[in-house]
Design an enzyme around this catalytic site. Sequence first.
Site, PDB file in Angstrom:
ATOM      1  N   ASP A 107      30.499  66.965  27.127  1.00  0.00           N
ATOM      2  CA  ASP A 107      29.192  67.459  26.685  1.00  0.00           C
ATOM      3  C   ASP A 107      28.802  66.914  25.308  1.00  0.00           C
ATOM      4  O   ASP A 107      27.635  66.981  24.922  1.00  0.00           O
ATOM      5  CB  ASP A 107      29.202  68.995  26.595  1.00  0.00           C
ATOM      6  CG  ASP A 107      29.532  69.656  27.918  1.00  0.00           C
ATOM      7  OD1 ASP A 107      28.959  69.227  28.933  1.00  0.00           O
ATOM      8  OD2 ASP A 107      30.364  70.573  27.939  1.00  0.00           O
ATOM      9  N   GLU A 166      -6.283  73.928  -7.204  1.00  0.00           N
ATOM     10  CA  GLU A 166      -6.085  73.270  -8.499  1.00  0.00           C
ATOM     11  C   GLU A 166      -6.716  71.874  -8.489  1.00  0.00           C
ATOM     12  O   GLU A 166      -7.372  71.472  -9.465  1.00  0.00           O
ATOM     13  CB  GLU A 166      -4.579  73.179  -8.792  1.00  0.00           C
ATOM     14  CG  GLU A 166      -3.881  74.534  -8.871  1.00  0.00           C
ATOM     15  CD  GLU A 166      -2.386  74.419  -8.633  1.00  0.00           C
ATOM     16  OE1 GLU A 166      -1.853  73.299  -8.742  1.00  0.00           O
ATOM     17  OE2 GLU A 166      -1.751  75.439  -8.307  1.00  0.00           O
ATOM     18  N   VAL A 210       0.885  66.421 -10.121  1.00  0.00           N
ATOM     19  CA  VAL A 210       1.623  67.679 -10.156  1.00  0.00           C
ATOM     20  C   VAL A 210       0.927  68.739  -9.309  1.00  0.00           C
ATOM     21  O   VAL A 210       1.549  69.512  -8.585  1.00  0.00           O
ATOM     22  CB  VAL A 210       1.789  68.169 -11.610  1.00  0.00           C
ATOM     23  CG1 VAL A 210       2.377  69.565 -11.651  1.00  0.00           C
ATOM     24  CG2 VAL A 210       2.672  67.207 -12.385  1.00  0.00           C
ATOM     25  N   ALA A 211      -0.415  68.767  -9.374  1.00  0.00           N
ATOM     26  CA  ALA A 211      -1.169  69.758  -8.616  1.00  0.00           C
ATOM     27  C   ALA A 211      -1.061  69.520  -7.121  1.00  0.00           C
ATOM     28  O   ALA A 211      -1.054  70.463  -6.322  1.00  0.00           O
ATOM     29  CB  ALA A 211      -2.640  69.726  -9.038  1.00  0.00           C
ATOM     30  N   ASP A 267      25.742  73.154  30.283  1.00  0.00           N
ATOM     31  CA  ASP A 267      26.906  72.891  31.098  1.00  0.00           C
ATOM     32  C   ASP A 267      27.207  74.139  31.935  1.00  0.00           C
ATOM     33  O   ASP A 267      26.731  75.229  31.611  1.00  0.00           O
ATOM     34  CB  ASP A 267      28.087  72.544  30.189  1.00  0.00           C
ATOM     35  CG  ASP A 267      29.357  72.275  30.953  1.00  0.00           C
ATOM     36  OD1 ASP A 267      29.291  71.589  31.983  1.00  0.00           O
ATOM     37  OD2 ASP A 267      30.417  72.768  30.529  1.00  0.00           O
TER      38      ASP A 267
END
Length: 802
Positions: free
Chosen positions: A546, A611, A265-266, A312
């Site tokens: 194009d 953390e 989680v950290a 173009d």
Amino acid sequence: MLSGVTEGLTTSEARSIRARVGENVIERRESTPAWRLALSQFTSPLVLLLLVAVVVAAAFGEYPDAVAISIIVLVNAAIGFTQEFRAERAMQALGSLSARRARVIRDGETRVIPAAEVVPGDVLALEAGDVVAADARLLEARRLAVNEAALTGESAPVSKAAAPGEDQRERPLAERSGHVFMGTSVSNGTARARVDAIAGETELGKIAGMLTREAPETPLQRRLAAVGRMLIYLCLGLVVVVAALGAARGMSWHELVLSSISLAVAAVPEGLPAVVTIALAIGMQRMASHDVLVRRLASVETLGSVTVICTDKTGTLTTGVMETRELWGADEDALLRAAASCCDAELKADGEDVGDATELAILRAAAARGYTRAAIERDAPRVASQPFDADLRRMWVLRADGRLYLKGAIEAVLPRCVDADVAGARAANERLAAAGQRVLAVADGDGPEERALTLRGLIGIADPPRAAAIDAIRRAREAGVRLFMLTGDQRATALAIARELELAPPGEDVSAYVRARVTAAEKDAIVGELQARGEIVAMTGDGVNDAPAIRRADIGVAMGAGATEVTREVSDMVLTNDDLGGVVVAIREGRVIYENIQKTIVYLLSGNLSELMLMLAAAAIGLPLPLLPLHLLWINLLNEPLPAIALVLDPPARDVLERPPRAPGEPMLGRGPWAEILAIASLHAVVALAVYWWALAARGVDVARALAFSTIVFGVLLRSLGARSRSRPLGLRGLLENRWLLGVVGLSIALQLGIHYLPPTRALLRLDGAPARDLLLVLALGLVPLVAVELYKLARARVAGR
């Protein structure tokens, strides 16, 4: 055996051929099902890591953790699904270009049938206004002109003529004057043509085949994926280390699993997808205010990486509408009146003009000087005329006043004139032609014979450059972005426009920046070659020709309301005002977004890494877990993302368009940003560990966890104030430039203090009542990382200023 040359097929022949070759329909690629898009949101390594954490947490009875992580995963998946869920309508748009019905010769008579039933060998009967139902070779033609701009880029309608016995298949598409092509429209004349290709074998069908490629991954997606992989490796390495340390100290399996979930989680910045999405959405809103509509969210940042713009010509650098550019003659009014008297086209009050684009340009120029065709017809109605003939290269109109008006190629007009300045006319013709203009000579005199006429002069007609394009090209060049013109038009015309636009940098050969007479496949290949060299390519255009290159490009741009539907559908963004300057505005916004996302990621990862460091240090020392999984989720979801969102709202730096583009291979986080992340994370972790160690002895494990938790939170929140710039020290002005950030930090600090006293949050987060003086102490200690980093920036600024 086929029936006669112009009689077409019999019904039975057509039925037999259709049974063998199928319908004249361009096959459509099926769009990605919604369920598959939804499942794809769960395939990234970071999400898979969190899913494993959910399963493990549930297996060990940590249901609050499992539910919280599940919600994170589902929210992020919903964000990704919303971004990617849009209908794949490009192929359907191509279908709308082709004819719905066709006029063919069957059983010796003209019939109107569904275009899908046209087969090779059919004879098409064409007239003005028809959309050609298939590729066909002309058998006969009378004054035929076909608008092929969407397919070839040719700005003016193309004159067509039958070319029996001549094989034109090896010629460039725009030079196959003996053929007509599916999806083009007849602007003038009549013709009969034998169908030689249908469905996917047509030129339009070949373009459709190019559009089946998947859209390329954006640079931002590639860079974020690299960051994600690095986080995975870091997390797995730390999990192994912590598990080994815990096992050596006799920790239970439950404690080992809980610590592994905490590390997972950290390691994952759960708020990052939402923050990136919000940053891109804000960029979309800013660009919309400049008439730039973004269809693909991730493409917003891609613009900031662009190193090359391929554009173009027709409808992008030019207006796409033929215009009288120059007049040569002794009396310009007489020249325009004579030219308008020799036109078949009509200007309509409702704007739905009818006729050849060249004649419409003449009529507009004449009307601007007071000579309208309606007035000419009223005063001197036509009594006879010879339509323009591709072989004769001229046309004439005889009017009731006995005057004959003639216009056409100079070679066809000059021999019929007397007392003309032949040398001057030829010199003017060469000059106008060299400037990329279509030149018409105009003469008049007593009719009905085409002789002893008076040369009134020459008219130069061309598709003019857009007024805003020159400034847009200059600003793009200042931003370090090169521009290349890719056009299906003639080389002389393209080079003339390129010079007028100052496409090449001063002192460089403009021809190096122009590719003329290129087909849709060649445009697509050129974009691919540039990408293979490491360029980040933006492709702009408005025609069907194009579309493949626009889809292949890193960022595809459709030019305004004039763009074909298929071009808009395969594009990433649409310029609603047809102004190329919108691309430059988008490049500026893309660079701003990238810088804001980069500093936000540095801010988020420095918090996440702090953390991890805290957890690793505690395990190494043999201390209990300082943070629980729910503490980490609280930090990653409620504390870090809010300041991060405020950071992506930062206003742009003034010099953002004066810097060169980022190197295409430059990672999102290079050596400098990673060094910054490590330094800041270490400061956070050291302060939090010191507080935790002290509180373990003085207050017990529950209070110690509560204080370590708040130390990290306060430090991360306050650090966001200095995260706005990696080099500029924070001052009062800097604080006030982003008041959203100030407000978010203040409210978040108040919320963090409040959760220690609210029973529901105390129970959920397992917070034992920490004394108020301890909370104020850790709030003050949260300033340590901010102050340390700002002192470093001040010292570096002073050294640099010496």
